[in-house]
Design a protein around this motif. Structure first.
Motif, PDB file in Angstrom:
ATOM      1  N   ARG A 106       9.592 -75.601  13.528  1.00 10.74           N
ATOM      2  CA  ARG A 106       8.996 -75.373  14.850  1.00 10.74           C
ATOM      3  C   ARG A 106       8.315 -74.012  14.954  1.00 10.74           C
ATOM      4  N   VAL A 107       8.980 -72.968  14.490  1.00 12.17           N
ATOM      5  CA  VAL A 107       8.439 -71.600  14.605  1.00 12.17           C
ATOM      6  C   VAL A 107       8.561 -70.907  13.251  1.00 12.17           C
ATOM      7  N   PRO A 108       7.752 -71.315  12.273  1.00  6.51           N
ATOM      8  CA  PRO A 108       7.914 -70.771  10.918  1.00  6.51           C
ATOM      9  C   PRO A 108       7.632 -69.275  10.810  1.00  6.51           C
TER      10      PRO A 108
ATOM     11  N   TYR B  54      16.232 -60.886  16.826  1.00 11.15           N
ATOM     12  CA  TYR B  54      16.301 -61.923  17.858  1.00 11.15           C
ATOM     13  C   TYR B  54      15.703 -61.380  19.163  1.00 11.15           C
ATOM     14  N   PRO B  55      14.916 -62.175  19.887  1.00  9.46           N
ATOM     15  CA  PRO B  55      14.586 -63.599  19.693  1.00  9.46           C
ATOM     16  C   PRO B  55      13.202 -63.849  19.111  1.00  9.46           C
ATOM     17  N   ASP B  56      12.329 -62.804  19.074  1.00  9.99           N
ATOM     18  CA  ASP B  56      10.938 -63.034  18.667  1.00  9.99           C
ATOM     19  C   ASP B  56      10.705 -62.830  17.186  1.00  9.99           C
ATOM     20  N   GLY B  57      11.740 -62.435  16.430  1.00 10.46           N
ATOM     21  CA  GLY B  57      11.596 -62.262  14.990  1.00 10.46           C
ATOM     22  C   GLY B  57      11.014 -60.937  14.580  1.00 10.46           C
ATOM     23  N   ARG B  58      10.863 -60.000  15.491  1.00  4.92           N
ATOM     24  CA  ARG B  58      10.273 -58.698  15.168  1.00  4.92           C
ATOM     25  C   ARG B  58      11.278 -57.582  15.444  1.00  4.92           C
ATOM     26  N   LEU B  59      11.215 -56.564  14.628  1.00  5.83           N
ATOM     27  CA  LEU B  59      12.042 -55.390  14.855  1.00  5.83           C
ATOM     28  C   LEU B  59      11.544 -54.648  16.084  1.00  5.83           C
TER      29      LEU B  59
ATOM     30  N   LEU C   5      12.402 -66.003  31.420  1.00  3.43           N
ATOM     31  CA  LEU C   5      12.786 -66.790  30.246  1.00  3.43           C
ATOM     32  C   LEU C   5      13.342 -65.907  29.138  1.00  3.43           C
ATOM     33  N   ALA C   6      12.790 -64.706  28.988  1.00  2.73           N
ATOM     34  CA  ALA C   6      13.298 -63.796  27.957  1.00  2.73           C
ATOM     35  C   ALA C   6      14.750 -63.416  28.222  1.00  2.73           C
ATOM     36  N   ARG C   7      15.098 -63.234  29.466  1.00  2.00           N
ATOM     37  CA  ARG C   7      16.486 -62.906  29.795  1.00  2.00           C
ATOM     38  C   ARG C   7      17.404 -64.106  29.526  1.00  2.00           C
TER      39      ARG C   7
ATOM     40  N   THR D 289      19.476 -70.734  17.897  1.00  2.00           N
ATOM     41  CA  THR D 289      18.451 -71.783  17.851  1.00  2.00           C
ATOM     42  C   THR D 289      18.085 -72.261  19.253  1.00  2.00           C
ATOM     43  N   ALA D 290      19.098 -72.496  20.092  1.00  2.00           N
ATOM     44  CA  ALA D 290      18.820 -72.926  21.462  1.00  2.00           C
ATOM     45  C   ALA D 290      18.066 -71.854  22.226  1.00  2.00           C
ATOM     46  N   GLY D 291      18.426 -70.587  22.020  1.00  2.00           N
ATOM     47  CA  GLY D 291      17.751 -69.512  22.727  1.00  2.00           C
ATOM     48  C   GLY D 291      16.284 -69.401  22.359  1.00  2.00           C
ATOM     49  N   VAL D 292      15.928 -69.689  21.106  1.00  2.00           N
ATOM     50  CA  VAL D 292      14.537 -69.584  20.665  1.00  2.00           C
ATOM     51  C   VAL D 292      13.755 -70.843  21.000  1.00  2.00           C
TER      52      VAL D 292
END
Length: 691
Positions: free
Chosen positions: A65-67, A130-135, A227-229, A273-276
């Motif tokens: 879904r979000v590679p 988490y959650p966007d995959g970036r530091l 949604l981010a919260r 997984t649910a959060g993302v």
């Protein structure tokens, strides 16, 4: 081939490799005897394999879904790492159980011991990405990289440190089954002192390096909105579950630790997984609140169980005594355990689990409330106490677009609103604080709140309507007495003198007839006229008497002649005698409403009449005072009083009715010192009628 297809294949490959490693570990474990496996001192490889699957499967789904999200790669790689670590330890256990050790045992043990230490890196990396995959950006990025570097010190050191130095710094010896295995596969030419320093630094930096990831998560949570919260709350829920698992490991048997580890990892992977992917899959606020609540309750009760059992066992000593202690716990503490659960639940959550007590407590408070405002405040207080809510407000709609609002507690920044319906009509709303596990309401809680508040709001609304009716009644009584005062004035000052004048003119006409005749006996032709004038004179006199009676019945004349104080004084003067001394004191304003004057006069008159007829008193004091809001009539005597159980007669009932007409009250007391006190309080505002 499109990019989604490639990501799907990559995710599937990770899952397949993890599954293969898990199947291999399970197969190796099943080929070893249970007795041998229980004494070799090695961990169960299949547990690590299942933990790896719990990470890799959600990671593969996220990869599809979000590679581009690094969280997907972290889950896949960490899952495969866990599964390979489990396969390695399973191979070590299998190899050491054989009569002739197969090849690869040392390498597998090196993977398990040294490469397995790299599992420490995945959790802080997951928290930082988490959650966007970036530091995080800016200075926090450098802090995150420094934290990861500190976490990596120990795993990197363990890859190259000599086994003798690592074993010397471990708390316990290596398992006997692997003591003959050499795991010095990689080495660096460093002095022993340097290795010891690196190991100490690695062990010391490991707990400290987790501070930055936790700080990053806290910072993101504080800054997140919408949604981010919600996504961050999924991670918070996973952390709560992990903490509860760690706490349960303190009191549960050691055999349960593997299951607890798997549960913690599986829940974390699911939450991430649910959060993302599906942040709104469930009501995370309710899930988080329920987890904190019931997890805390269960932990407290289990800890108390364990402490009591341990104390009894310690005090009684041997095995037989331990059995007796267990029986004591079951027979004595067992019945109290449910009460302990209810007590903890009441402290944490209030009485929401006991609807009967909520309803009965609310009914008791409503009985003590004498106004709609106080009743709604009682509702708000009952709901706050029953649900342990820091803020509750109850609002009921009034006629004319107005609303009656009662608040209990301090209003927070965030609130939630529930409608209050009665007979398919929205009659108000209930406002509650949000945030915190106590504020989470289950569907059962919402139904209970709706039932409680609906009935209470209906009662408050009925009280409000009754109060409005009482106000209307007071206005009608006031208007009636004002109209009576006006009609009495008109009769007394207009019709009465007019009828008196007519009677005088008739007498004058009769006198003129006699004067014209010149004699006392009228002639025959004038007698009929005189008879008619006499009848007219009698009719006018009867009408005038009726007017005077009407004037007196409409309103006691003394009230207009000498005022309330003077009228009561005249009553006292008529009743005063050699055996009864009556004293009247008054401190009244000049412009009392007509209804209040009449009611006060009637109450004082009835009370004085009762004193003369029944009290057998020697003295009586009548006090008339006004405090700006009400007129107080107090009649005190030193007579025989009223015997207990004596039914109220017509006179006493009329006293209360006259006061109630104006929204006041009349109390009749018999103090211990003797006598009777009649005290009536008549509101001034309700009886006043604007012109």
């Amino acid at each position: 081939m499109s990019k989604p297809r490639v990501s799907t294949l990559v995710g599937g490959a990770f899952v397949a490799l993890t599954l293969a490693a898990t199947v291999a570990s399970v197969g190796l474990e099943s080929s070893i005897g249970a007795s041998r496996r229980a004494h070799d001192g090695l961990e169960a490889g299949w547990v690590s394999g299942l933990a790896g699957l719990a990470l890799a499967v959600p990671g593969g789904l996220m990869m599809r879904r979000v590679p581009r999200n690094a969280v997907a790669w972290i889950l896949c790689l960490s899952g495969l790492h866990w599964a390979l670590d489990g396969t390695a330890v399973a191979w070590v256990a299998y190899a050491t159980a054989q009569a002739r050790m197969p090849a690869g045992a040392a390498e597998a043990y090196w993977v398990y011991q040294r490469v397995g230490a790299g599992l420490l890196l995945w959790l802080p990396l997951l928290l930082l990405c988490y959650p966007d995959g970036r530091l995080p950006r800016g200075r926090w990025r450098w802090a995150a990289l420094a934290s990861l570097g500190a976490t990596a010190v120990l795993p990197l050191t363990l890859l190259f440190v000599p086994a003798r130095i690592a074993e010397a710094m471990n708390d316990g010896p290596e398992p006997a089954a692997v003591r003959g295995l050499s795991i010095d596969l990689l080495s660096l030419p460093l002095p022993d002192g340097a290795w010891q320093v690196l190991l100490r630094v690695g062990y010391a930096a490991l707990p400290l390096s987790m501070l930055i990831p936790f700080a990053v998560v806290f910072r993101r949570y504080r800054r997140a909105e919408g949604l981010a919260r919600t996504r961050m709350r999924w991670l918070l829920w996973a952390g709560v579950v992990d903490v509860l698992v760690m706490l349960s490991s303190l009191v549960l048997p050691q055999s349960w630790l593997s299951a607890g580890l798997f549960a913690a990892i599986a829940v974390t992977a699911f939450a991430v997984t649910a959060g993302v992917l599906w942040p709104q899959l469930l009501d995370i606020d309710r899930l988080l609140g329920g987890t904190v609540l019931y997890g805390t309750l269960a932990t407290i009760v289990v800890i108390v169980d364990a402490v009591i059992l341990a104390l009894v066992t310690t005090l009684l000593g041997d095995r037989g005594a331990a059995l007796v202690g267990l029986l004591v716990v079951l027979l004595v503490y067992g019945p109290l355990r449910n009460r302990l659960w209810l007590l903890v639940q009441r402290v944490v959550l209030g009485r929401r689990h006991d609807p009967y007590r909520i309803i009965s407590g609310l009914a008791e408070q409503l009985e003590r409330s004498d106004s709609p405002e106080h009743q709604l405040l009682a509702v708000a207080r009952s709901v706050a106490e029953a649900f342990r809510s820091p803020y509750v407000a109850v609002e009921v709609h009034r006629t004319g677009g107005q609303a009656l609002l009662a608040e209990f507690g301090t209003a927070p920044a965030a609130t939630q609103t529930l409608p209050i319906t009665y007979r398919a009509e929205t009659v108000g709303r209930l406002i509650l604080a949000t945030g915190g596990f106590r504020a989470a309401l289950s569907p059962r809680d919402e139904r209970l709140l709706a039932d409680v508040v609906r009935q209470a709001a209906a009662a408050a609304r009925s009280s409000y309507l009754a109060a409005e009716l009482q106000v209307s009644r007071e206005r009608l009584v006031g208007a009636r007495e004002e109209e009576r005062r006006r009609v009495r004035r008109d009769l007394h000052d207009g019709l009465g003198p007019a009828l008196g004048g007519v009677a005088l003119r008739i007498d004058t006409a009769r006198n003129l007839l006699r004067a014209d005749a010149g004699r006392n006996v009228l002639p025959a032709d004038a007698a009929p006229a005189d008879a008619m004038l006499k009848q007219a004179r009698d009719d006018v006199a009867a009408a005038l008497a009726d007017v005077r009676r009407l004037v007196h019945d409409l309103r006691p004349p003394a009230l207009d002649d000498v005022g309330l104080a003077g009228a009561v004084g005249q009553l006292a003067e008529r009743l005063r005698g050699p055996r009864l001394a009556v004293q009247v004191t008054a401190d009244l304003p000049a412009d009392l409403p007509a209804a209040v004057e009449v009611a006060a006069y009637r109450i004082a008159s009835e009370a004085l009449t009762n004193v003369t007829k029944h009290a057998n008193a020697a003295s009586c004091v009548v006090r008339l005072t006004a405090d700006g809001q009400a007129l107080v009539v107090e009649v005190t005597d030193d007579g025989a009083g009223i015997a207990p159980g004596t039914p109220s007669g017509v006179g006493l009932v009329s006293l209360r009715e006259r006061a109630a007409e104006l929204g006041g009250r009349c109390e009749i007391e018999c103090p211990a010192s003797g006598g009777t006190v009649v005290r009536a309080r008549l509101p001034l505002a309700g009886a006043a009628v604007s012109s």
